[in-house]
Enzyme design. Structure first.
Site, PDB file in Angstrom:
ATOM      1  N   CYS A   1      36.427  60.196  38.247  1.00 16.84           N
ATOM      2  CA  CYS A   1      37.488  60.539  37.308  1.00 16.84           C
ATOM      3  C   CYS A   1      36.837  60.890  35.978  1.00 16.84           C
ATOM      4  O   CYS A   1      35.628  60.749  35.809  1.00 16.84           O
ATOM      5  CB  CYS A   1      38.494  59.413  37.142  1.00 16.84           C
ATOM      6  SG  CYS A   1      40.081  60.056  36.522  1.00 16.84           S
TER       7      CYS A   1
ATOM      8  N   CYS B   1      38.485  59.946  32.834  1.00 11.69           N
ATOM      9  CA  CYS B   1      39.068  59.218  31.694  1.00 11.69           C
ATOM     10  C   CYS B   1      38.068  58.316  30.967  1.00 11.69           C
ATOM     11  O   CYS B   1      38.209  58.066  29.777  1.00 11.69           O
ATOM     12  CB  CYS B   1      40.303  58.443  32.129  1.00 11.69           C
ATOM     13  SG  CYS B   1      40.083  57.439  33.596  1.00 11.69           S
TER      14      CYS B   1
ATOM     15  N   CYS C   1      42.529  61.965  32.278  1.00 10.23           N
ATOM     16  CA  CYS C   1      41.743  62.101  33.501  1.00 10.23           C
ATOM     17  C   CYS C   1      41.309  63.533  33.798  1.00 10.23           C
ATOM     18  O   CYS C   1      40.937  63.849  34.927  1.00 10.23           O
ATOM     19  CB  CYS C   1      42.518  61.519  34.674  1.00 10.23           C
ATOM     20  SG  CYS C   1      42.959  59.779  34.416  1.00 10.23           S
TER      21      CYS C   1
ATOM     22  N   LYS D   1      48.546  56.646  44.036  1.00  9.37           N
ATOM     23  CA  LYS D   1      48.169  55.844  42.880  1.00  9.37           C
ATOM     24  C   LYS D   1      49.306  55.928  41.870  1.00  9.37           C
ATOM     25  O   LYS D   1      49.663  57.019  41.413  1.00  9.37           O
ATOM     26  CB  LYS D   1      46.866  56.382  42.280  1.00  9.37           C
ATOM     27  CG  LYS D   1      46.468  55.681  40.989  1.00  9.37           C
ATOM     28  CD  LYS D   1      45.110  56.124  40.507  1.00  9.37           C
ATOM     29  CE  LYS D   1      44.800  55.536  39.138  1.00  9.37           C
ATOM     30  NZ  LYS D   1      43.475  55.925  38.655  1.00  9.37           N
TER      31      LYS D   1
ATOM     32  N   ARG E   1      41.481  49.347  31.486  1.00 11.06           N
ATOM     33  CA  ARG E   1      41.302  50.316  30.395  1.00 11.06           C
ATOM     34  C   ARG E   1      40.595  49.674  29.212  1.00 11.06           C
ATOM     35  O   ARG E   1      39.876  50.349  28.471  1.00 11.06           O
ATOM     36  CB  ARG E   1      42.653  50.908  30.000  1.00 11.06           C
ATOM     37  CG  ARG E   1      43.171  51.813  31.102  1.00 11.06           C
ATOM     38  CD  ARG E   1      44.498  52.438  30.794  1.00 11.06           C
ATOM     39  NE  ARG E   1      45.037  53.051  32.009  1.00 11.06           N
ATOM     40  CZ  ARG E   1      46.281  53.494  32.145  1.00 11.06           C
ATOM     41  NH1 ARG E   1      47.129  53.391  31.136  1.00 11.06           N
ATOM     42  NH2 ARG E   1      46.682  54.025  33.282  1.00 11.06           N
TER      43      ARG E   1
ATOM     44  N   ARG F   1      49.882  58.480  31.496  1.00 10.77           N
ATOM     45  CA  ARG F   1      49.425  59.198  32.693  1.00 10.77           C
ATOM     46  C   ARG F   1      50.580  59.535  33.644  1.00 10.77           C
ATOM     47  O   ARG F   1      50.364  59.818  34.820  1.00 10.77           O
ATOM     48  CB  ARG F   1      48.401  58.343  33.440  1.00 10.77           C
ATOM     49  CG  ARG F   1      47.183  57.933  32.614  1.00 10.77           C
ATOM     50  CD  ARG F   1      45.980  57.710  33.508  1.00 10.77           C
ATOM     51  NE  ARG F   1      44.969  56.835  32.937  1.00 10.77           N
ATOM     52  CZ  ARG F   1      44.188  57.136  31.914  1.00 10.77           C
ATOM     53  NH1 ARG F   1      44.328  58.286  31.284  1.00 10.77           N
ATOM     54  NH2 ARG F   1      43.282  56.264  31.512  1.00 10.77           N
TER      55      ARG F   1
ATOM     56  N   GLU G   1      52.251  62.285  49.343  1.00  7.70           N
ATOM     57  CA  GLU G   1      50.924  62.346  48.703  1.00  7.70           C
ATOM     58  C   GLU G   1      49.820  62.094  49.734  1.00  7.70           C
ATOM     59  O   GLU G   1      48.801  62.789  49.760  1.00  7.70           O
ATOM     60  CB  GLU G   1      50.808  61.287  47.597  1.00  7.70           C
ATOM     61  CG  GLU G   1      51.504  61.631  46.293  1.00  7.70           C
ATOM     62  CD  GLU G   1      50.683  62.589  45.423  1.00  7.70           C
ATOM     63  OE1 GLU G   1      49.620  63.072  45.863  1.00  7.70           O
ATOM     64  OE2 GLU G   1      51.130  62.868  44.297  1.00  7.70           O
TER      65      GLU G   1
ATOM     66  N   LYS H   1      47.382  52.176  45.642  1.00  4.91           N
ATOM     67  CA  LYS H   1      46.932  51.468  44.450  1.00  4.91           C
ATOM     68  C   LYS H   1      48.051  51.459  43.414  1.00  4.91           C
ATOM     69  O   LYS H   1      48.626  52.524  43.180  1.00  4.91           O
ATOM     70  CB  LYS H   1      45.705  52.203  43.895  1.00  4.91           C
ATOM     71  CG  LYS H   1      45.208  51.666  42.576  1.00  4.91           C
ATOM     72  CD  LYS H   1      44.157  52.574  41.992  1.00  4.91           C
ATOM     73  CE  LYS H   1      43.818  52.051  40.602  1.00  4.91           C
ATOM     74  NZ  LYS H   1      42.865  52.878  39.910  1.00  4.91           N
TER      75      LYS H   1
ATOM     76  N   SER I   1      42.900  45.603  38.289  1.00  2.00           N
ATOM     77  CA  SER I   1      42.510  44.668  37.232  1.00  2.00           C
ATOM     78  C   SER I   1      43.641  43.725  36.813  1.00  2.00           C
ATOM     79  O   SER I   1      43.406  42.532  36.610  1.00  2.00           O
ATOM     80  CB  SER I   1      42.012  45.456  36.016  1.00  2.00           C
ATOM     81  OG  SER I   1      43.002  46.356  35.558  1.00  2.00           O
TER      82      SER I   1
ATOM     83  N   TYR J   1      38.337  42.638  42.593  1.00  8.16           N
ATOM     84  CA  TYR J   1      37.406  41.982  41.670  1.00  8.16           C
ATOM     85  C   TYR J   1      37.107  40.552  42.125  1.00  8.16           C
ATOM     86  O   TYR J   1      36.235  39.903  41.557  1.00  8.16           O
ATOM     87  CB  TYR J   1      37.977  41.994  40.248  1.00  8.16           C
ATOM     88  CG  TYR J   1      38.231  43.411  39.753  1.00  8.16           C
ATOM     89  CD1 TYR J   1      37.221  44.146  39.136  1.00  8.16           C
ATOM     90  CD2 TYR J   1      39.465  44.037  39.949  1.00  8.16           C
ATOM     91  CE1 TYR J   1      37.436  45.445  38.724  1.00  8.16           C
ATOM     92  CE2 TYR J   1      39.703  45.341  39.533  1.00  8.16           C
ATOM     93  CZ  TYR J   1      38.678  46.044  38.925  1.00  8.16           C
ATOM     94  OH  TYR J   1      38.888  47.338  38.529  1.00  8.16           O
TER      95      TYR J   1
END
Ligand code: PBG
Ligand code: ZN
Length: 324
Positions: free
Chosen positions: A117, A119, A127, A192, A202, A214, A230, A245, A271, A309
């Site tokens: 990406c 961004c 992005c 997404k 971010r 976005r 999609e 996501k 996150s 994570y």
């Protein structure tokens, strides 16, 4: 029917419960996201994500060893460059931070996936390339092709485009094939959503948009049928794996994608999911068992693999109990 049937019989002991368990977490199905930051000299904890660090190149050998000892074999790399500009040129520089980081992970035997990406690399934080205050689709995907080739040249095993531009998978597939990388798979961030759950990321990647949001490219959270469209488009464009996501607020989308499509299905526990759960544990509102229940829910929904994570945490935990 009762009394012949008693559901509780199979819950009598831990061994029996494990035997009849329908879902398990395998470390080989986990992917650990890793932030590599060109602006720091030693690992730095990310304020919004307790326990998660950004790493400078110099620290990658020791980090790779640690992750390897936890039995984690797969990573997804994000770069934070020292220079940003309107075209995100560090994203396709052969000396860019991700391009320099890939060989460390390869040397230590990881399957190395690169997020693709712009961004983190643009000074405006969007992005792609801006025209008339919005990201211009068709210019942007030609940049994506270039980024993909530079990541593949650096040794990336899998390319994972996350920008949600139309035609991005096709543009990347074409660019890779024209440059001799026809065997590099594309893990497409297909469905997404424009989610609040990316907030901590971010902060970590210093990639919040400087104006607007976005919503003109990421999906609107109420839409599930659109997610199927999609995914269908990405498959037609040549995706090798498809993704939903975030994961936690979108388990229904994961389930439906599992039922409709036969490609390997990835779910990204983002996150914000990590931070919510980690903060609840730190504040003793939830026990640490929340982590396994959470990741189990994503596999139970139908994901074949999970980006989380918590991968390192789970790896270390399973290692300690000689598990799975
Ligand atoms: C880049 C990208 C983002 C995430 C993965 N790739 C941020 C965004 O779209 O704003 C989010 C990951 C996370 O929150 O863990 N487009
Ligand atoms: Zn982006």
């Amino acid at each position: 029917m009762y009394p012949q049937n008693r559901m509780r019989r199979l819950r009598n002991s831990e061994n029996l419960r494990n035997l009849v368990s329908e879902t398990s977490i395998l470390r080989e199905k986990l992917i650990m996201p890793v932030f590599i930051n060109e602006n720091i000299k030693k690992p730095e904890e990310i304020g919004s994500m307790p326990g998660i660090y950004a790493y400078p190149l110099e620290s990658l050998d020791s980090y790779c060893e640690k992750l390897g000892k936890a039995g984690i074999r797969n990573v997804l790399l994000f770069g934070i460059p020292s220079e940003k500009d309107s075209e995100g040129s560090q994203a396709y520089d052969e000396n860019g931070i991700v391009q320099k980081a890939v060989p460390y992970f390869k040397k230590h035997g990881f399957l190395t996936i690169t997020d693709l990406c712009m961004c983190e690399y643009t000074d405006h934080g969007h992005c792609g390339i801006i025209r008339n205050n919005d990201v211009e689709n068709d210019t942007t995907i030609s940049y994506y092709g270039r980024i993909a080739v530079s990541q593949a040249k650096s040794g990336a095993d899998v390319i994972a485009p996350s920008g949600m531009m139309d035609g991005q998978v096709y543009a990347i597939r074409k660019a890779l094939d024209e440059n001799g990388f026809e065997n590099i798979p594309i893990m497409a961030y297909s469905a997404k959503y424009a989610s609040v759950l990316y907030g901590p990321f971010r902060d970590a990647a210093q990639s919040a948009p400087s104006f607007g949001n976005r919503k003109t490219y990421q999906m609107d959270p109420p839409n599930r049928r659109e997610a199927m469209r999609e995914i269908q488009r990405d498959i037609e464009e040549g995706a090798d794996m498809i993704m939903v996501k975030p994961a936690l607020f979108y388990l229904d989308v994961i389930r439906e994608a599992r039922e409709r499509f036969d490609l390997p299905l990835v779910a990204y526990g983002v996150s914000g999911e990590y931070s919510m759960i980690m903060n609840a544990i730190k504040n003793k509102l939830l026990s640490e068992n929340a982590i396994e229940e959470y990741v189990t829910s994503i596999f139970r929904a139908g994901a074949d693999m999970v980006i989380t994570y918590f991968a390192q945490y789970l790896g270390e935990k399973f290692e300690a109990r000689m598990g799975r």
